[in-house]
Design an enzyme around this catalytic site. Structure first.
Site, PDB file in Angstrom:
ATOM      1  N   GLU A   9      17.723 -33.385   8.387  1.00  0.00           N
ATOM      2  CA  GLU A   9      16.650 -34.175   8.169  1.00  0.00           C
ATOM      3  C   GLU A   9      15.370 -33.218   7.692  1.00  0.00           C
ATOM      4  O   GLU A   9      14.764 -33.665   6.800  1.00  0.00           O
ATOM      5  CB  GLU A   9      16.233 -34.686   9.374  1.00  0.00           C
ATOM      6  CG  GLU A   9      17.126 -35.672  10.080  1.00  0.00           C
ATOM      7  CD  GLU A   9      17.312 -36.686   9.331  1.00  0.00           C
ATOM      8  OE1 GLU A   9      16.152 -37.527   9.079  1.00  0.00           O
ATOM      9  OE2 GLU A   9      18.214 -37.449   8.979  1.00  0.00           O
ATOM     10  N   ASP A  24      13.408 -44.700  -1.182  1.00  0.00           N
ATOM     11  CA  ASP A  24      14.663 -45.228  -0.679  1.00  0.00           C
ATOM     12  C   ASP A  24      14.549 -46.718  -0.257  1.00  0.00           C
ATOM     13  O   ASP A  24      15.317 -47.460   0.115  1.00  0.00           O
ATOM     14  CB  ASP A  24      15.273 -44.550   0.565  1.00  0.00           C
ATOM     15  CG  ASP A  24      14.129 -44.262   1.714  1.00  0.00           C
ATOM     16  OD1 ASP A  24      12.984 -45.198   1.692  1.00  0.00           O
ATOM     17  OD2 ASP A  24      14.698 -43.864   2.863  1.00  0.00           O
ATOM     18  N   THR A  78       8.254 -42.572   5.270  1.00  0.00           N
ATOM     19  CA  THR A  78       9.238 -41.961   6.307  1.00  0.00           C
ATOM     20  C   THR A  78       8.647 -40.798   6.887  1.00  0.00           C
ATOM     21  O   THR A  78       7.839 -39.914   6.106  1.00  0.00           O
ATOM     22  CB  THR A  78      10.628 -41.312   5.405  1.00  0.00           C
ATOM     23  OG1 THR A  78      11.350 -42.580   5.022  1.00  0.00           O
ATOM     24  CG2 THR A  78      11.538 -40.676   6.399  1.00  0.00           C
TER      25      THR A  78
END
Length: 412
Positions: free
Chosen positions: A199, A217, A222
């Site tokens: 990650e 995305d 995020t």
């Protein structure tokens, strides 16, 4: 949930673990056989009680035995030979709790294992396994499927033989050999470091409290420990929880906007100040704790519960958790369903290694359905490497690669 951040292509494929049953030879031992396991230290994944401890498999008492806890799934008992030795023969004497499917493995370090024998047709009694051609400091019997419908596994003796008693060389064993799932603090830390390598490209998962970006995305921003997303509800849940714990915080004013953009990739009402506010909140211990708790509540706890129900040990629990982080728990369920069509879970008597191989196949296939996930190295050169080493309990040292970078966790 975090999407992959880096897209470095890997050129080489990864081979799939294939275990081929080796021949069983029963008869008189070779003249050079020397018993090298007598009174050696043994440990096990579980014991039924104090009278059935692992050391019973190496003592000289024919009436004593090791017995695991009851239930289906994988259990093991391993013997420490004290030094790396050649292992040409292993003699097993099963009690009533025999394994129909089992493997005999050797290991230099107690973490990475090599099969020297595998069968799916064990019938109890005495198995005298010869011409194994193995070597290692440790010998492990990995019992996978019970021969009886109830109870656990039970071995009266595990005798290892070699051509001589002289060690090939000594080696320092890893600690923490007893099996523990991710509810164990150290195992959980290992799992978080493994996830963070994919990650955040670092083992320091705590450095990600302040992370925030839009990686394009379709899920908006995020951010944080496991990539809470403004478009997938988990970021909204996190900020709600933070505000419950600390009503006056720098993110609370953005709650109306987070409700509006939930389910989309929009930044409406969030720009330009939300990333700056997130990074400021990340310095607050209350927000840090909220991130950890929401990570566990949303992803870690349900993934581990599901894996335990399927009879999986630490490696499988981590594989489920990593899938939940990327795909959500609903996505994890879908991947699990695909795997179950290809292999039985250990809780249903399946081979744990074969099932995890099927699960990783299904996981990689799911990742390839989205461009943002098309690099499957976190599976291929990460989890699959640990599986090929049969390190079902995530015992260090661990070495793996993600997106071409090499990571290592030292011995426990």
């Amino acid at each position: 949930m975090r999407m992959r951040r880096r897209t470095l292509a890997l050129g080489a494929g990864i081979s799939v673990l294939v275990c081929v049953p080796l021949a069983v030879s029963i008869g008189a031992g070779a003249a050079s056989d020397v018993l090298i396991s007598r009174d050696r230290t043994a440990v096990a994944s579980s014991v039924r009680g104090s009278q059935w401890v692992a050391g019973k498999v190496t003592d000289a008492d024919p009436a004593s035995r090791w017995a695991s806890t009851d239930g289906p799934g994988t259990q093991w008992v391993q013997v420490d030979l004290g030094a790396i030795r050649k292992v040409d023969r292993v003699r097993l004497r099963w009690d009533d709790g025999f394994a129909r499917t089992y493997r005999v493995q050797t290991s230099v370090d107690g973490a990475n294992w090599t099969d020297v024998y595998a069968t799916r047709s064990g019938n109890g009694g005495t198995d005298d396994l010869k011409r194994l051609g193995g070597s290692g400091r440790f010998v492990r019997v990995l019992a996978i499927q019970r021969g009886r419908a109830t109870g656990g596994y039970s071995l009266a003796e595990v005798k290892a033989y070699g051509p001589e008693a002289t060690p090939l060389r000594t080696v320092t064993p890893v600690s923490g050999a007893l099996a523990a799932g991710l509810d164990d603090g150290r195992k959980k830390e290992i799992a978080l470091e493994l996830v963070s390598s994919a990650e955040n490209s670092t083992l320091d998962w705590r450095s990600a409290y302040s992370y925030i970006e839009d990686i394009g995305d379709g899920r908006g921003y995020t951010a944080g420990l496991v990539g809470f997303c403004s478009g997938t509800s988990d970021m909204l849940d996190l900020v709600n929880e933070y505000t419950r714990r600390k009503p006056q915080n720098v993110l609370a004013p953005y709650l109306p906007a987070l409700r509006t953009v939930d389910g989309s990739d929009s930044h409406a009402g969030l720009d330009p100040g939300f990333p700056t506010a997130w990074r400021a909140a990340a310095r607050d211990p209350i927000f840090q704790k909220a991130q950890e708790d929401e990570r566990d509540w949303m992803y870690f706890d349900p993934a581990v519960r599901m894996a335990r129900a399927d009879g999986l040990r630490a490696l499988g629990q981590f594989a489920y958790f990593d899938a939940a982080v990327m795909h959500g728990v609903s996505g994890l369920r879908g991947i699990r369903s695909s795997a179950l069509r290809a292999a039985k879970a250990p809780s249903d008597g399946g081979d744990e290694i074969a099932y995890l191989d099927a699960f990783l196949d299904a996981r990689a296939a799911e990742m390839r359905t989205e461009e943002a996930h098309s690099d499957t190295s976190r599976v291929d050169t990460g989890q699959r490497v640990l599986l090929r080493r049969a390190n079902l309990d995530l015992i260090g040292p661990l070495t793996w690669k993600v997106y071409g970078d090499t990571y290592r966790i030292a011995a426990d």
